[in-house]
Every structure is written in structure tokens, then in C-alpha cells.
Design a protein around this motif. Structure first.
Motif, PDB file in Angstrom:
ATOM      1  N   VAL A  57      27.700  34.614  75.156  1.00  0.00           N
ATOM      2  CA  VAL A  57      28.048  33.291  75.653  1.00  0.00           C
ATOM      3  C   VAL A  57      28.833  33.435  76.947  1.00  0.00           C
ATOM      4  N   VAL A  58      28.490  32.638  77.947  1.00  0.00           N
ATOM      5  CA  VAL A  58      29.198  32.622  79.229  1.00  0.00           C
ATOM      6  C   VAL A  58      30.101  31.400  79.260  1.00  0.00           C
ATOM      7  N   LEU A  59      31.380  31.630  79.578  1.00  0.00           N
ATOM      8  CA  LEU A  59      32.365  30.558  79.624  1.00  0.00           C
ATOM      9  C   LEU A  59      32.778  30.283  81.065  1.00  0.00           C
ATOM     10  N   ALA A  60      33.685  29.334  81.226  1.00  0.00           N
ATOM     11  CA  ALA A  60      34.167  28.971  82.563  1.00  0.00           C
ATOM     12  C   ALA A  60      34.808  30.178  83.232  1.00  0.00           C
ATOM     13  N   GLY A  61      34.659  30.240  84.557  1.00  0.00           N
ATOM     14  CA  GLY A  61      35.272  31.315  85.322  1.00  0.00           C
ATOM     15  C   GLY A  61      34.502  32.614  85.278  1.00  0.00           C
ATOM     16  N   GLY A  62      33.406  32.663  84.515  1.00  0.00           N
ATOM     17  CA  GLY A  62      32.604  33.878  84.458  1.00  0.00           C
ATOM     18  C   GLY A  62      32.938  34.804  83.320  1.00  0.00           C
ATOM     19  N   PHE A  63      33.966  34.492  82.510  1.00  0.00           N
ATOM     20  CA  PHE A  63      34.230  35.285  81.317  1.00  0.00           C
ATOM     21  C   PHE A  63      33.045  35.160  80.369  1.00  0.00           C
ATOM     22  N   ALA A  64      32.727  36.224  79.661  1.00  0.00           N
ATOM     23  CA  ALA A  64      31.628  36.190  78.699  1.00  0.00           C
ATOM     24  C   ALA A  64      32.105  36.746  77.368  1.00  0.00           C
ATOM     25  N   LEU A  65      31.528  36.227  76.299  1.00  0.00           N
ATOM     26  CA  LEU A  65      31.870  36.651  74.946  1.00  0.00           C
ATOM     27  C   LEU A  65      30.641  37.233  74.271  1.00  0.00           C
ATOM     28  N   GLY A  66      30.850  38.281  73.493  1.00  0.00           N
ATOM     29  CA  GLY A  66      29.844  38.773  72.574  1.00  0.00           C
ATOM     30  C   GLY A  66      30.306  38.426  71.176  1.00  0.00           C
ATOM     31  N   LEU A  67      29.669  37.452  70.555  1.00  0.00           N
ATOM     32  CA  LEU A  67      30.130  36.920  69.264  1.00  0.00           C
ATOM     33  C   LEU A  67      29.468  37.654  68.102  1.00  0.00           C
ATOM     34  N   PRO A  68      30.155  37.717  66.960  1.00  0.00           N
ATOM     35  CA  PRO A  68      29.510  38.289  65.775  1.00  0.00           C
ATOM     36  C   PRO A  68      28.386  37.385  65.289  1.00  0.00           C
ATOM     37  N   ALA A  69      27.501  37.936  64.464  1.00  0.00           N
ATOM     38  CA  ALA A  69      26.374  37.158  63.962  1.00  0.00           C
ATOM     39  C   ALA A  69      26.836  36.004  63.077  1.00  0.00           C
ATOM     40  N   GLY A  70      27.971  36.152  62.453  1.00  0.00           N
ATOM     41  CA  GLY A  70      28.514  35.083  61.619  1.00  0.00           C
ATOM     42  C   GLY A  70      29.978  35.326  61.324  1.00  0.00           C
ATOM     43  N   PHE A  71      30.698  34.270  60.993  1.00  0.00           N
ATOM     44  CA  PHE A  71      32.103  34.379  60.612  1.00  0.00           C
ATOM     45  C   PHE A  71      32.451  33.221  59.689  1.00  0.00           C
ATOM     46  N   THR A  72      33.618  33.279  59.093  1.00  0.00           N
ATOM     47  CA  THR A  72      34.035  32.257  58.137  1.00  0.00           C
ATOM     48  C   THR A  72      35.270  31.519  58.640  1.00  0.00           C
ATOM     49  N   VAL A  73      35.405  30.299  58.153  1.00  0.00           N
ATOM     50  CA  VAL A  73      36.593  29.486  58.399  1.00  0.00           C
ATOM     51  C   VAL A  73      37.130  29.056  57.043  1.00  0.00           C
TER      52      VAL A  73
END
Length: 479
Positions: free
Chosen positions: A153-169
Motif C-alpha cells: 500500500v502506498v500512503l501520502a508522502g510516498g511512504f509504503a507499507l507491506g501488510l500481513p495477509a490478515g490480522f485480528t482486532v
């Protein structure tokens, strides 16, 4: 009819103070079918009549159908919404799916995350609870399983995230696990550097700090990421408010790529990235590179015309610009060109050393600001004054160190393929000159064994402002 009238009819709102957020949440839920009568518990199905926020800034789109159950609780009542498997949110705001490409290896490994234009939605399932009691009303993410629709995922300012396939809340706490952060490509030297950090997000406003590196990550990377999350934090809020990242480069590394210089000694490159709270895209970047070795970060020298010109540009640039009457930033192309011609006349050898550099980048205007700590040695060829001639010892050239030279790089011109020299401006006004070695000279023929550098004899070499050239030099006479 929304859930609010039904809850009133069932008597569970008596004495309950509904804040705007909770009231809006309940007003967005429309029961389907006949209204059930008490006593509690009662249940049914409902549909959303507008976007209903659930997790990380994502909302259930209008028309989403979920089950509900209202039951008594010790302090009043609780309304539970059950989101079935396969429920998908509307696109997360201020986030875009990205495609990852990788370059380099080891300390030069970098990732480039390019927006694909596709939105990012979340798959959600589980329960959301609305607690209604004498102490107030609140919405709780009771137990959710979340599956991001995009791993990168690309966020504001050019930071990018590599997210896990799933997570819990659970109970408003999202355990994302290990998240890969990729520094914006606009960060000098460290742009695209991947970082790993374990992230936990709480529903209420929170500030927390993650230390780098986590166990098992690249030991050459150190520092910390600081976050300041608002109430109901969204995915876009995962742009750190402060990132202090250091990369230790061993000797033999080419930090600017295969075509760049190879460092002879270990160097530490540090990036400090900050932003105001509430403005994820407003990044301020400063990058510094330092080496404790006497030879500095990198250096060069030799007898070629270009090498002499570069050394002359650094050593006598302020004097050249002062004589030209240009008090503002000086285009390196013009300065280098002047030094190029000047070098043919005066300089017989030259070398330079970059001791330290601090770079500041703005992601908004495409410019790069730098503060340089550079020294240069210049050998001066024979200068004929008519009555006498001055020569300089080849073994002891003039060496000047300039601290805090301001430089501006137009990144857009570089991207367009323009000459790098034309994309760089230098400003010596804020710099501080220090004559590291005044050099050794020879004066002939007058019998004088010493002359002061303040002499106004015509034809003398330009003197760097704020310094005194050749005072303390070793002078001898041929006579």
C-alpha cells in the motif's frame, strides 16, 4: 426507520447520553422486516444506509447487510452486529495499492512501490458492539478478522507499507504484527530502504515508538519510528510523525549505485523524516552521511582538467562569485565553467574531500537542499606579476576547508535528463572558510623573503572571503 427509533421503543436508550459519533453510527443502520417486540434479547437483520466506519478508516458501504442482536447487560444493554465472512469495506481513504520492484543487494537493496491506481479495501468478519448504559454509549470493535485487499500500500508522502495477509482486532486493539515500511523514494541515499516493525493500533488516540531493528531484521539498520495516532486511526495515519533511520555501510560499498564512488571506509548514513500530526503527506527530510576517517566520506583528485576544475570550484568558488558581483546562489554550471577555464591557467593539480553532508528534501517542490563540509587542495602554477613571479610548491598546495556550504538540487531537472551541473546551485554565503594549510610558495626575484597575503599586487589568485591566503606559508627567494 433507523435503529434509533427501535431502540427507543425497546426502552434501552432511557437515561443514555448518545454522543454525536455513536448517534450517527446507529442512525446509519436500518432494520429489515417487522420491528421485534421485547423483552430482550431480540435479533434481526439490518442494512447500512450510508458508509459506516469499522476499522483503520475503512467503512461498510451503503447497502451492506449484517445480522444484529440486542441483549441486556449489567449496566444497560449491548447491540451486537455480526459481519459475515466475505464482507468487504469501501476503499480506504488516502491509500492506494502498489506494485513492488526490487533493485540492488545487501546494503544497497531498495524497494520501489509504485501505485497501481487500484483502491485498497479490507475484508472483515466478526462482531462490532454498541454498549448502551447509564455511563454513556460507545462502539467497540469486539472481535474482527481483517484481510487487506492489497499486500502493498502506498500512503501520502510516498511512504509504503507491506501488510500481513490478515490480522485480528480484539476490544479495539488491532494487532497488525510485522509491517514492512518502505522509505519514500525522495529520501536521498536511503529512499526505498525497507524497514520492519511490529505494529499495534488502539482505537483511542495513542503515541508510541518502535525501535529498529526488530529481531531477525537487517542488523545494519538502526533507529526508531514514532507514531501519533488520532482517535479511530486510519491506515493513512501509519505514516510516522518521526522516523530516525541509520544505515551502516561497510567499506567497499557504492551507496550511489554501481556507477557511483566506492567508499574506502565505513560510513553511517542517517535519515530523519518528520511531519506535523494530522498531515501525513507534509514530510520534511534531512539525510546526513558521516565518516570519522581522515579522508572523509569520499574524495577525488588528479591532473585532468575536470578534476582540477572541481577542486578549484570548491576552493575558490566564493572568491570567483564575489568578483562577479553575484550575491545569490550560484549555478554550478557557470561556476564550474569558470573554474574549468581558471584551472587551465593556474591549477596544476587538485584534489577534494567530502567530510560530511546533510541533505534536506521536500516531497512537495521536488528540490533537494544540502549542507556540505568539503575541503579542497589546489596547486597554483607560476603567476607572473611582471616584476616578480610567484610559484607554489607542488608538495604543499593550498588547502581550504569550507563548512556549511548550501546547495540546492532541482530533482525535476535531473529526472528530465538535464545536465546534473545545471540542476545544482551552490551558495557560499552561509559557509565558513578555514585555511587548513596555506601551502608553500616561491617568490622571485626580489630579495624579500616574505610577503603578506594582503598584498594587492595585480594578478594574484582569488582569495576565499573570510580566509587569508598564504599567511604562514613557507616562502623562499630564488635571488
Amino acid at each position: 426507520m433507523s435503529m434509533l427509533p427501535l431502540l427507543n421503543t425497546l426502552g434501552v436508550l432511557n437515561g443514555v447520553v448518545l454522543l454525536d459519533g455513536t448517534a450517527a453510527f446507529l442512525a446509519a443502520l436500518d432494520p429489515i422486516g417487522p420491528a421485534p417486540a421485547g423483552p430482550l434479547p431480540v435479533s434481526g437483520t439490518l442494512t447500512t444506509n450510508t458508509g459506516v466506519p469499522v476499522v483503520l478508516g475503512a467503512a461498510l458501504p451503503s447497502g451492506t447487510t449484517v445480522g444484529w442482536r440486542l441483549e441486556a447487560a449489567p449496566d444497560g444493554a449491548v447491540l451486537r452486529l455480526t459481519l459475515p465472512a466475505g464482507t468487504t469495506t469501501a476503499p480506504v481513504p488516502d491509500a492506494a495499492a502498489g506494485a513492488v520492484s526490487e533493485t540492488g543487494a545487501g546494503a544497497n537493496r531498495r524497494l520501489r512501490v509504485t501505485p497501481t491506481g487500484a483502491p485498497v479495501s479490507l475484508g472483515v468478519s466478526g462482531t462490532v458492539a454498541v454498549h448502551l448504559g447509564a455511563t454513556g454509549a460507545r462502539v467497540t470493535l469486539e472481535q474482527l478478522t481483517v484481510a487487506p485487499g492489497a499486500s502493498d500500500v502506498v500512503l501520502a508522502g510516498g511512504f509504503a507499507l507491506g501488510l500481513p495477509a490478515g490480522f485480528t482486532v480484539a476490544d479495539d486493539v488491532a494487532e497488525l504484527g510485522t509491517v514492512r515500511f518502505v522509505l519514500p523514494a525522495t529520501v536521498p541515499l536511503l529512499g526505498g530502504l525497507p524497514l520492519s516493525a511490529a505494529v499495534t493500533i488502539r482505537r483511542e488516540a495513542a503515541a508510541f515508538r518502535v525501535t529498529l531493528p526488530p529481531a531477525g531484521a537487517d542488523p545494519r539498520v538502526s533507529g526508531a519510528l514514532a507514531f501519533q495516532l488520532p482517535d479511530g486511526a486510519a491506515l493513512a495515519d501509519l505514516v510516522p510523525v518521526a522516523a530516525d533511520v541509520a544505515l551502516a555501510l561497510p567499506s567497499g560499498t557504492a551507496p550511489l549505485g554501481a556507477d557511483g564512488p566506492v567508499i574506502d571506509e565505513a560510513v553511517t548514513i542517517r535519515a530523519v523524516i518528520t511531519r506535523p500530526p494530522g498531515a501525513p503527506g507534509d514530510l520534511a527530510v534531512a539525510v546526513s552521511a558521516e565518516s570519522g576517517h581522515p579522508d572523509g566520506l569520499l574524495g577525488g583528485g588528479g591532473t585532468s582538467r575536470g578534476e582540477r576544475a572541481l577542486a578549484m570550484t570548491v576552493a575558490v568558488g566564493p572568491a570567483l562569485t564575489a568578483r562577479a558581483g553575484d550575491g545569490g546562489p550560484v549555478a554550478l554550471g557557470a561556476l564550474f565553467g569558470a573554474a574549468w577555464a581558471f584551472a587551465d591557467l593556474f591549477a596544476t593539480m587538485g584534489d577534494y574531500t567530502v567530510h560530511g553532508v546533510t541533505l534536506q528534501a521536500s516531497g512537495d517542490d521536488g528540490t533537494l537542499l544540502a549542507r556540505l563540509d568539503v575541503s579542497a587542495a589546489v596547486g597554483i602554477a607560476d603567476i607572473d606579476l611582471g616584476l616578480a613571479t610567484i610559484t607554489m610548491d607542488d608538495d604543499r598546495p593550498l588547502r581550504v576547508r569550507w563548512r556549511d556550504i548550501a546547495a540546492t538540487v532541482d530533482l525535476s531537472r535531473l529526472a528530465a535528463g538535464d545536465d546534473p551541473a545545471d540542476a545544482l546551485d551552490l551558495d557560499f554565503r552561509s559557509s565558513h572558510a578555514e585555511v587548513v594549510d596555506p601551502g608553500g610558495g616561491r617568490w622571485r626575484p626580489p630579495a624579500s623573503r616574505r610577503t603578506c597575503c594582503r598584498s594587492s599586487a595585480p594578478g594574484r589568485a582569488p582569495v576565499p572571503p573570510g580566509s587569508r591566503w598564504t599567511c604562514g606559508s613557507r616562502w623562499t627567494s630564488d635571488r
